[in-house]
Write an enzyme that holds these catalytic residues in place. Structure first.
Site, mmCIF file in Angstrom:
data_model
loop_
_atom_site.group_PDB
_atom_site.id
_atom_site.type_symbol
_atom_site.label_atom_id
_atom_site.label_comp_id
_atom_site.label_asym_id
_atom_site.label_seq_id
_atom_site.Cartn_x
_atom_site.Cartn_y
_atom_site.Cartn_z
ATOM 1 N N LYS A 101 -10.137 -3.186 9.304
ATOM 2 C CA LYS A 101 -8.923 -3.529 8.545
ATOM 3 C C LYS A 101 -8.254 -2.247 8.032
ATOM 4 O O LYS A 101 -8.334 -1.219 8.700
ATOM 5 C CB LYS A 101 -9.251 -4.521 7.427
ATOM 6 C CG LYS A 101 -10.049 -5.717 7.981
ATOM 7 C CD LYS A 101 -10.136 -6.876 7.056
ATOM 8 C CE LYS A 101 -10.928 -7.994 7.736
ATOM 9 N NZ LYS A 101 -11.018 -9.189 6.940
ATOM 10 N N GLU A 151 -5.086 -12.596 8.904
ATOM 11 C CA GLU A 151 -4.312 -11.776 7.953
ATOM 12 C C GLU A 151 -2.942 -11.425 8.535
ATOM 13 O O GLU A 151 -1.953 -11.320 7.809
ATOM 14 C CB GLU A 151 -5.121 -10.522 7.567
ATOM 15 C CG GLU A 151 -6.272 -10.897 6.651
ATOM 16 C CD GLU A 151 -7.487 -9.989 6.735
ATOM 17 O OE1 GLU A 151 -7.390 -8.881 7.281
ATOM 18 O OE2 GLU A 151 -8.558 -10.408 6.252
ATOM 19 N N ASN A 178 -14.153 -4.891 12.653
ATOM 20 C CA ASN A 178 -12.746 -4.846 12.246
ATOM 21 C C ASN A 178 -12.677 -4.137 10.899
ATOM 22 O O ASN A 178 -12.999 -4.725 9.873
ATOM 23 C CB ASN A 178 -12.218 -6.291 12.148
ATOM 24 C CG ASN A 178 -10.818 -6.365 11.594
ATOM 25 O OD1 ASN A 178 -10.136 -5.348 11.455
ATOM 26 N ND2 ASN A 178 -10.385 -7.574 11.258
ATOM 27 N N SER A 184 -17.568 -13.230 6.943
ATOM 28 C CA SER A 184 -18.733 -12.940 6.110
ATOM 29 C C SER A 184 -20.040 -12.854 6.896
ATOM 30 O O SER A 184 -21.087 -13.294 6.417
ATOM 31 C CB SER A 184 -18.843 -13.963 4.968
ATOM 32 O OG SER A 184 -17.721 -13.843 4.105
ATOM 33 N N GLU A 213 -12.623 -17.646 13.392
ATOM 34 C CA GLU A 213 -12.765 -17.109 12.037
ATOM 35 C C GLU A 213 -12.162 -18.081 11.031
ATOM 36 O O GLU A 213 -10.937 -18.048 10.795
ATOM 37 C CB GLU A 213 -12.041 -15.764 11.916
ATOM 38 C CG GLU A 213 -12.596 -14.688 12.819
ATOM 39 C CD GLU A 213 -12.340 -13.294 12.231
ATOM 40 O OE1 GLU A 213 -13.298 -12.540 12.116
ATOM 41 O OE2 GLU A 213 -11.195 -12.996 11.875
ATOM 42 N N GLY A 244 -14.136 -12.509 4.182
ATOM 43 C CA GLY A 244 -14.182 -11.661 2.992
ATOM 44 C C GLY A 244 -14.623 -12.378 1.730
ATOM 45 O O GLY A 244 -14.466 -11.849 0.630
ATOM 46 N N HIS A 264 -5.080 -12.088 14.189
ATOM 47 C CA HIS A 264 -6.003 -12.211 13.054
ATOM 48 C C HIS A 264 -5.314 -13.020 11.953
ATOM 49 O O HIS A 264 -4.100 -12.924 11.766
ATOM 50 C CB HIS A 264 -6.389 -10.820 12.551
ATOM 51 C CG HIS A 264 -7.490 -10.855 11.536
ATOM 52 N ND1 HIS A 264 -7.258 -11.185 10.223
ATOM 53 C CD2 HIS A 264 -8.824 -10.641 11.646
ATOM 54 C CE1 HIS A 264 -8.416 -11.170 9.567
ATOM 55 N NE2 HIS A 264 -9.380 -10.838 10.408
HETATM 56 P P1 PGA Z 1 -15.386 -10.291 6.897
HETATM 57 O O1 PGA Z 1 -14.067 -10.219 7.817
HETATM 58 O O2 PGA Z 1 -16.567 -10.022 7.793
HETATM 59 O O3 PGA Z 1 -15.196 -9.223 5.849
HETATM 60 O O4 PGA Z 1 -15.437 -11.663 6.323
HETATM 61 C C1 PGA Z 1 -14.071 -10.718 9.114
HETATM 62 C C2 PGA Z 1 -12.705 -10.532 9.751
HETATM 63 O O5 PGA Z 1 -11.683 -10.736 9.067
HETATM 64 O O6 PGA Z 1 -12.582 -10.183 10.927
#
Ligand code: PGA
Length: 262
Positions: A17, A102, A15, A218, A172, A178, A100
């Site tokens: 983003k 976000e 992903n 992460s 997640e 992140g 997601h």
């Molecule tokens: P990350 O994001 O691996 O940077 O923690 C995962 C995601 O939001 O899909």
């Protein structure tokens, strides 16, 4: 009579983003495509921003790499300025990330929105990667199962079993996204096991045995082996590390080594 192969095919989805212009996306994929293409036994899905999908279609065409979108709208066409329809996504991709955290946090997406999108994705032969996950406060209050169970149930409302078994779910935890603090392999395994049990109760053992459930938050080249050693995880949804070619190739290779079906 040969027994049907009931093993789940692992998936690693990157992903990206809101990162990379179309040109930068081409460069990034060119850097890793040969190494990703030789990874056997796992499906690798790249989810760049919408504007990079079109040029990438040609680049990945001769490879085993699949493309996914990071979102889509729940209408097929019309006066929805700024939105991207499932018809447009399906023209270029096989997968779509939906719900997601976000999207839920910053853009107010509700479980009902996610549910509409999941149904429309299937209508257009897209495989949804539906995300669920709890906040830190919810985890600390012992509400993880209630929260992810409810997101799962509401997201799948009205989705028939033959589609539910094709679903990809991504667990997640929001506090792990992140932050550099992944869930422990044991905690990820326990929550994913809970989600699988919910699928069994909502549908059947066939559906819960077939749906792929990924861990995200992460995931790195350093922790992927410990995570993928857990039996309930069917792969990973990778954010930050999917933008680092060496790390992403390693994450895919380790997942295929531990979970791959050859
Ligand atoms: P990350 O994001 O691996 O940077 O923690 C995962 C995601 O939001 O899909």
């Amino acid at each position: 009579m040969p027994q049907p192969d009931l093993r789940r095919h692992p998936i690693i989805a990157g992903n990206w983003k809101m990162n990379k212009t179309a040109d930068e996306a081409m460069d990034l994929v060119e850097e890793m495509i040969d190494d990703l293409d030789v990874v056997e036994g796992a499906t690798i899905v790249l989810c760049p921003p919408f504007v990079a999908l079109y040029p990438l279609v040609d680049l990945v065409e001769q490879s085993s790499i699949m493309l996914g979108a990071q979102n889509m709208y729940y209408e097929e066409a019309g006066a929805y300025t700024g939105e991207i329809s499932p018809v447009m996504v399906a023209d270029l991709c096989d997968y779509v990330i939906l719900g997601h955290s976000e999207r839920r946090q910053y853009f107010g997406e509700s479980d009902a929105d996610v549910n509409k999108k999941v149904k429309l994705a299937f209508k257009h032969s897209l495989i949804p990667i539906m995300c669920v996950g709890e906040t830190l406060a919810q985890r600390e209050a012992g509400e993880t199962e209630r929260v992810v169970g409810s997101q799962l149930r509401l997201g799948l409302e009205g989705v028939p079993p033959h589609q539910a078994r094709e679903m990809v779910i991504a667990y997640e935890p929001i506090w792990a996204i992140g932050t550099g603090h992944a869930a422990t392999p044991q905690d990820a395994n326990a929550t994913i096991g809970y989600l699988r049990q919910q699928l069994r109760e909502l549908y059947s053992a066939v559906v819960s045995g077939a749906a792929r459930i990924l861990y995200g938050g992460s995931v790195t080249a350093a922790n992927v082996r410990d995570l993928m050693n857990q039996p309930e995880l069917d792969g990973a949804l990778v954010g930050g590390a999917s933008l680092k070619p060496d790390d992403f190739v390693r994450i895919c290779a380790v997942t295929a080594e531990l979970k791959g079906i050859r």
